[in-house]
Design a protein around this motif. Structure first.
Motif, PDB file in Angstrom:
ATOM      1  N   ARG A 179      42.146  50.198  40.794  1.00  0.00           N
ATOM      2  CA  ARG A 179      42.882  49.685  39.636  1.00  0.00           C
ATOM      3  C   ARG A 179      42.303  48.354  39.171  1.00  0.00           C
ATOM      4  N   ALA A 180      41.867  47.540  40.116  1.00  0.00           N
ATOM      5  CA  ALA A 180      41.342  46.212  39.778  1.00  0.00           C
ATOM      6  C   ALA A 180      40.185  45.870  40.704  1.00  0.00           C
ATOM      7  N   SER A 181      39.369  44.926  40.287  1.00  0.00           N
ATOM      8  CA  SER A 181      38.214  44.532  41.103  1.00  0.00           C
ATOM      9  C   SER A 181      38.642  43.968  42.459  1.00  0.00           C
ATOM     10  N   GLU A 182      39.859  43.414  42.545  1.00  0.00           N
ATOM     11  CA  GLU A 182      40.346  42.884  43.819  1.00  0.00           C
ATOM     12  C   GLU A 182      40.516  43.980  44.877  1.00  0.00           C
ATOM     13  N   ASP A 183      40.616  45.234  44.440  1.00  0.00           N
ATOM     14  CA  ASP A 183      40.730  46.354  45.376  1.00  0.00           C
ATOM     15  C   ASP A 183      39.412  46.654  46.075  1.00  0.00           C
ATOM     16  N   LEU A 184      38.320  46.144  45.551  1.00  0.00           N
ATOM     17  CA  LEU A 184      36.995  46.439  46.107  1.00  0.00           C
ATOM     18  C   LEU A 184      36.615  45.399  47.162  1.00  0.00           C
TER      19      LEU A 184
END
Length: 91
Positions: free
Chosen positions: A17-22
């Motif tokens: 959903r967002a880059s923070e998930d990576l």
């Protein structure tokens, strides 16, 4: 949060959903499963393995890493048609 679903064009997709998930751990886990990053759709894809078991396995790995995961077993075709006239321009 991730969406894990089969796709007719890309195989199995794990979309954050967002880059923070990576996180590094998440990226390593997906790479270990044979996924590669597809910048065109901003998701990890794997051309093989689109069965319900493959979806569950990938969703389970992401969940074990602390992610919320939405998953679907059925690939949906993308439709480029406009919304029906009774649904246009709703607020």
């Amino acid at each position: 949060m991730f969406l894990v679903t089969p796709d007719h064009s890309h195989g199995l997709v794990a979309a954050p959903r967002a880059s923070e998930d990576l996180t590094p751990g998440t990226e390593a886990a997906l790479t270990a499963q044979g996924f590669t990053w597809n910048s065109d759709i901003e998701a990890y894809t794997r051309p093989t393995g689109r069965s319900p078991e493959d979806v569950d396995r990938t969703a389970g790995v992401l969940h074990a890493l602390g992610h919320f995961v939405l998953h679907s077993y059925t690939a949906r075709a993308r439709h480029s048609s406009a919304l029906p006239s009774d649904q246009g321009d709703r607020p």
